[in-house]
Design an enzyme around this catalytic site. Structure first.
Site, PDB file in Angstrom:
ATOM      1  N   ASN A   1      10.360  88.029  89.039  1.00 39.90           N
ATOM      2  CA  ASN A   1      11.431  89.046  88.594  1.00 39.90           C
ATOM      3  C   ASN A   1      11.206  90.385  88.980  1.00 39.90           C
ATOM      4  OD1 ASN A   1      12.717  90.487  86.723  1.00 39.90           O
ATOM      5  ND2 ASN A   1      13.224  88.659  85.643  1.00 39.90           N
ATOM      6  N   LYS A   2      11.737  91.065  89.626  1.00 36.22           N
ATOM      7  CA  LYS A   2      11.400  92.692  90.237  1.00 36.22           C
ATOM      8  C   LYS A   2      11.769  93.507  88.901  1.00 36.22           C
ATOM      9  CE  LYS A   2      11.810  91.933  95.010  1.00 36.22           C
ATOM     10  NZ  LYS A   2      10.851  90.814  94.830  1.00 36.22           N
ATOM     11  N   GLY A   3      12.562  93.038  88.070  1.00 35.96           N
ATOM     12  CA  GLY A   3      13.051  93.908  87.007  1.00 35.96           C
ATOM     13  C   GLY A   3      11.586  93.904  86.038  1.00 35.96           C
ATOM     14  N   LYS A   4      10.915  92.807  86.015  1.00 32.13           N
ATOM     15  CA  LYS A   4       9.751  92.629  84.971  1.00 32.13           C
ATOM     16  C   LYS A   4       8.423  93.581  85.700  1.00 32.13           C
ATOM     17  CE  LYS A   4      10.041  88.159  83.192  1.00 32.13           C
ATOM     18  NZ  LYS A   4       9.066  86.890  82.993  1.00 32.13           N
TER      19      LYS A   4
ATOM     20  N   ASP B   1       6.170  85.765  79.848  1.00 35.25           N
ATOM     21  CA  ASP B   1       7.207  85.099  79.506  1.00 35.25           C
ATOM     22  C   ASP B   1       7.834  85.702  78.388  1.00 35.25           C
ATOM     23  OD1 ASP B   1       8.469  82.584  80.652  1.00 35.25           O
ATOM     24  OD2 ASP B   1       8.307  82.160  78.744  1.00 35.25           O
TER      25      ASP B   1
ATOM     26  N   ASP C   1      20.171  93.099  79.600  1.00 33.77           N
ATOM     27  CA  ASP C   1      19.887  94.343  78.963  1.00 33.77           C
ATOM     28  C   ASP C   1      21.389  95.055  78.682  1.00 33.77           C
ATOM     29  OD1 ASP C   1      17.314  94.554  79.046  1.00 33.77           O
ATOM     30  OD2 ASP C   1      17.068  95.846  80.855  1.00 33.77           O
TER      31      ASP C   1
ATOM     32  N   ARG D   1       8.610  93.812  75.926  1.00 31.43           N
ATOM     33  CA  ARG D   1       7.677  94.009  76.947  1.00 31.43           C
ATOM     34  C   ARG D   1       6.727  95.074  76.648  1.00 31.43           C
ATOM     35  NH1 ARG D   1      10.765  93.158  80.347  1.00 31.43           N
ATOM     36  NH2 ARG D   1      10.483  90.872  80.180  1.00 31.43           N
TER      37      ARG D   1
END
Ligand code: ITT
Length: 221
Positions: free
Chosen positions: A13-16, A73, A157, A183
């Site tokens: 996941n690029k956002g994470k 996760d 978001d 996170r």
């Protein structure tokens, strides 16, 4: 010369990836993404909890690549939906949907509901190839907005409204979101304990021995 420690961020996941990299950027460790390596098999996220899945992703990646790996996760637990989508947040509504399809489906399911309380939860697992792992957790409470607002971030978001700042996660700068997000909080724990984590890695990942070719002259390292 000391061999640099490598930590692989085990997420597709690029956002994470962007958020995790930003928080760990000044740490004395070399951060690698999954796409720095060739393709590796996908992990089946069939755990019943964030803990199970985070550990599964981190330890599988560490085993396959031979480096310590950090996995996240996470998901959104909505009160009025008895905690759904929860561990199924990435698959809510079925396979092949976009982030937008998913949050629109959530808004649809939340139509007319008075209790709009929700919480993002995150478990971070740092694992070594032999199995042991460390676990960190973070949670952020908010409410599901009536309509999407903002273009930053990813996933849910735009529909996660955070009352103390009066905006959705998607209306926050990355720095602002990292200060208060699930996170961000889990990674702040990682940051606070980073010295201990490095010691733990020293114990579980002894530096590889240098090997010379037979017959070749040894060069002092
Ligand atoms: P990896 O398993 O490869 O890390 P993923 O997207 O499948 O990527 P998860 O299984 O942990 O990750 O699913 C988490 C989902 O929860 C994610 O896809 C988002 O839809 C949502 N989510 C988690 N953290 C979020 C955040 O900070 N903002 C918005 N949505 C988030």
């Amino acid at each position: 010369m000391q061999i640099p420690r490598i930590l692989v961020i085990a997420t597709g996941n690029k956002g994470k990836t962007a958020e995790i990299r930003e928080i760990l950027k000044d740490f004395p460790i070399e951060i690698r993404n999954l796409d720095d390596f060739g393709p590796i098999p996908e992990v089946e996220e069939d755990g019943q909890t964030f803990d199970d899945n985070a550990y599964k992703k981190a330890s599988f990646t560490a085993r396959v690549l031979g480096f310590p790996a950090l996995a996240d996760d996470s998901g959104l637990a909505v009160d009025a939906l008895e905690g759904r989508p929860g561990v199924f947040s990435a698959r809510y509504g079925g396979e092949g949907l976009s982030d937008r399809d998913r949050y629109e489906k959530l808004l649809e399911e939340m139509k007319g509901k008075e209790n709009r309380k929700a919480a993002f939860e995150c478990v971070i697992s740092i694992a070594v190839p032999t199995g042991p792992a460390l676990t960190y957790e973070g949670r952020c409470e908010g409410v599901i907005a009536d309509s999407p607002q903002g273009d930053e971030g990813f996933g849910y978001d735009p529909v996660f409204y955070y009352p103390p700042l009066g905006k959705t996660f998607a209306q926050m700068s990355p720095e602002e979101k990292n200060q208060i997000s699930h996170r961000g909080k889990a990674l702040q724990e990682v940051r606070d304990e980073f010295d201990k984590i490095l010691q733990w890695l020293e114990i579980h990942m002894p530096p590889p021995e240098r090997v010379g070719c037979r017959g070749a002259q040894a060069t002092p390292g």
